[in-house]
Design an enzyme around this catalytic site. Structure first.
Site, PDB file in Angstrom:
ATOM      1  N   HIS A  82       9.388   0.419   5.762  1.00  0.00           N
ATOM      2  CA  HIS A  82       9.335   1.612   4.912  1.00  0.00           C
ATOM      3  C   HIS A  82      10.670   2.358   5.019  1.00  0.00           C
ATOM      4  O   HIS A  82      11.177   2.568   6.125  1.00  0.00           O
ATOM      5  CB  HIS A  82       8.184   2.521   5.362  1.00  0.00           C
ATOM      6  CG  HIS A  82       8.025   3.713   4.484  1.00  0.00           C
ATOM      7  ND1 HIS A  82       7.476   3.632   3.212  1.00  0.00           N
ATOM      8  CD2 HIS A  82       8.366   5.008   4.663  1.00  0.00           C
ATOM      9  CE1 HIS A  82       7.485   4.825   2.658  1.00  0.00           C
ATOM     10  NE2 HIS A  82       8.019   5.686   3.515  1.00  0.00           N
TER      11      HIS A  82
ATOM     12  N   ILE B  16      -3.345  -2.774   2.156  1.00  0.00           N
ATOM     13  CA  ILE B  16      -4.081  -3.952   2.627  1.00  0.00           C
ATOM     14  C   ILE B  16      -5.534  -3.540   2.884  1.00  0.00           C
ATOM     15  O   ILE B  16      -5.799  -2.528   3.532  1.00  0.00           O
ATOM     16  CB  ILE B  16      -3.440  -4.502   3.919  1.00  0.00           C
ATOM     17  CG1 ILE B  16      -1.985  -4.954   3.654  1.00  0.00           C
ATOM     18  CG2 ILE B  16      -4.265  -5.640   4.510  1.00  0.00           C
ATOM     19  CD1 ILE B  16      -1.831  -6.185   2.807  1.00  0.00           C
TER      20      ILE B  16
ATOM     21  N   SER C 296      14.690  -8.075  -1.901  1.00  0.00           N
ATOM     22  CA  SER C 296      15.912  -8.177  -1.090  1.00  0.00           C
ATOM     23  C   SER C 296      15.570  -8.301   0.396  1.00  0.00           C
ATOM     24  O   SER C 296      16.313  -8.948   1.152  1.00  0.00           O
ATOM     25  CB  SER C 296      16.856  -6.999  -1.346  1.00  0.00           C
ATOM     26  OG  SER C 296      16.322  -5.803  -0.838  1.00  0.00           O
ATOM     27  N   ASN C 297      14.454  -7.718   0.826  1.00  0.00           N
ATOM     28  CA  ASN C 297      14.049  -7.883   2.229  1.00  0.00           C
ATOM     29  C   ASN C 297      13.512  -9.293   2.483  1.00  0.00           C
ATOM     30  O   ASN C 297      13.767  -9.871   3.542  1.00  0.00           O
ATOM     31  CB  ASN C 297      13.020  -6.826   2.625  1.00  0.00           C
ATOM     32  CG  ASN C 297      13.687  -5.500   2.910  1.00  0.00           C
ATOM     33  OD1 ASN C 297      14.286  -5.321   3.959  1.00  0.00           O
ATOM     34  ND2 ASN C 297      13.622  -4.585   1.952  1.00  0.00           N
TER      35      ASN C 297
ATOM     36  N   ASN D 124       4.942  -3.736   8.229  1.00  0.00           N
ATOM     37  CA  ASN D 124       5.504  -3.244   6.965  1.00  0.00           C
ATOM     38  C   ASN D 124       6.843  -2.576   7.234  1.00  0.00           C
ATOM     39  O   ASN D 124       7.069  -2.019   8.305  1.00  0.00           O
ATOM     40  CB  ASN D 124       4.546  -2.223   6.343  1.00  0.00           C
ATOM     41  CG  ASN D 124       5.053  -1.679   5.017  1.00  0.00           C
ATOM     42  OD1 ASN D 124       5.544  -2.438   4.170  1.00  0.00           O
ATOM     43  ND2 ASN D 124       4.965  -0.379   4.815  1.00  0.00           N
TER      44      ASN D 124
ATOM     45  N   ARG E  30       0.817  -2.436  -2.355  1.00  0.00           N
ATOM     46  CA  ARG E  30      -0.639  -2.290  -2.267  1.00  0.00           C
ATOM     47  C   ARG E  30      -1.053  -1.981  -0.851  1.00  0.00           C
ATOM     48  O   ARG E  30      -0.391  -2.398   0.100  1.00  0.00           O
ATOM     49  CB  ARG E  30      -1.337  -3.609  -2.626  1.00  0.00           C
ATOM     50  CG  ARG E  30      -1.211  -3.916  -4.024  1.00  0.00           C
ATOM     51  CD  ARG E  30      -1.876  -5.170  -4.482  1.00  0.00           C
ATOM     52  NE  ARG E  30      -1.417  -5.320  -5.834  1.00  0.00           N
ATOM     53  CZ  ARG E  30      -1.937  -4.673  -6.858  1.00  0.00           C
ATOM     54  NH1 ARG E  30      -2.975  -3.902  -6.703  1.00  0.00           N
ATOM     55  NH2 ARG E  30      -1.419  -4.800  -8.061  1.00  0.00           N
TER      56      ARG E  30
HETATM   57  C1  GRF Z   1      12.270  -1.417   0.486  1.00  0.00           C
HETATM   58  O1  GRF Z   1      13.018  -0.231   0.446  1.00  0.00           O
HETATM   59  C2  GRF Z   1      11.136  -1.302   1.463  1.00  0.00           C
HETATM   60  O2  GRF Z   1      11.425  -0.494   2.552  1.00  0.00           O
HETATM   61  C3  GRF Z   1      10.056  -0.660   0.622  1.00  0.00           C
HETATM   62  O3  GRF Z   1      10.191  -1.235  -0.648  1.00  0.00           O
HETATM   63  C4  GRF Z   1      11.541  -1.651  -0.834  1.00  0.00           C
HETATM   64  C5  GRF Z   1      11.512  -3.106  -1.221  1.00  0.00           C
HETATM   65  O4  GRF Z   1      12.756  -3.581  -1.613  1.00  0.00           O
HETATM   66  N1  GRF Z   1       8.767  -0.857   1.218  1.00  0.00           N
HETATM   67  P1  GRF Z   1      12.983  -5.135  -1.830  1.00  0.00           P
HETATM   68  O5  GRF Z   1      11.929  -5.600  -2.847  1.00  0.00           O
HETATM   69  O6  GRF Z   1      12.808  -5.821  -0.521  1.00  0.00           O
HETATM   70  O7  GRF Z   1      14.363  -5.277  -2.377  1.00  0.00           O
END
Ligand code: GRF
Length: 190
Positions: free
Chosen positions: A109, A93, A13-14, A107, A91
């Protein structure tokens, strides 16, 4: 325009939020490559649909992590990648990519780092009784969810519904990631 690679292992989704920002003309870089380490991940469908070049590579098909990262590094170079955005890439890096792209890997988080590192940050914070959750975007180094913080946004929540909370946090992620990328690319614009 600077070229961005997005690394993801799951839903993506990101990844989608970054691509959508680009398609709306609201991203100062171009999503030029999606790197995925899980052949079944939904992000692969998203990349295909958006017409973004895709590299699917499973570490188990390589002799070592160094070989795996070398393979990715060659493709990053071929695509002329300027910035790597990890978006749910599950993973650490390793030295091969860090040496090549150190300072240009970021990244996202879903916690206010340095609190609640790791793969279950939202659940861990919720179970701890946290009242102010949040999202962090940080430079990547050799440690899990380590590296200097670039941006953060708080998500206050005192309710009892973890799904509602997850939705609120993801919503923040989806605007904070593109805007942070823009901020970084503006700083390094040549
Ligand atoms: C997100 O909550 C991000 O912060 C974390 O993993 C999740 C990934 O979600 N690192 P998506 O695959 O982008 O929907």
């Amino acid at each position: 325009m600077k070229r961005i690679a997005i690394f993801a292992s799951g839903n993506g989704s990101n990844f989608q939020a970054i691509v959508d920002a680009f398609e709306k003309g609201a991203l100062d870089g171009r999503p030029a490559l999606c790197v995925c380490d899980k052949p079944q991940a939904f992000v692969i469908e998203r990349a295909k649909k958006a017409g973004i070049p895709l590299l699917v590579a499973a570490p188990k098909d390589f002799e070592s992590k160094a070989e795996y990262e070398k393979h990715i590094g060659e493709r990053l170079e071929a695509e002329g990648i300027d910035l790597i955005c990890l978006a749910g890439y599950m993973r650490i890096i390793g030295p091969v990519l860090l040496e090549k792209y150190g300072g240009r890997i970021i990244n996202i988080h879903p916690s206010l780092l340095p609190a609640f590192k790791g793969a279950h940050a939202i659940r861990d914070a919720f179970e701890y009784g946290v009242k102010v959750f949040g999202v962090t975007i940080h430079f990547v180094n050799e440690t899990l969810d380590g590296g200097k913080i670039i941006s953060q946004e708080a998500v206050p929540y005192t309710g009892n519904d973890i799904e509602e909370l997850e939705g609120m946090i993801h919503k923040v992620e989806h605007h904070l990631y593109p805007s942070t990328i823009n901020m970084l690319l503006k700083e390094t614009r040549d």
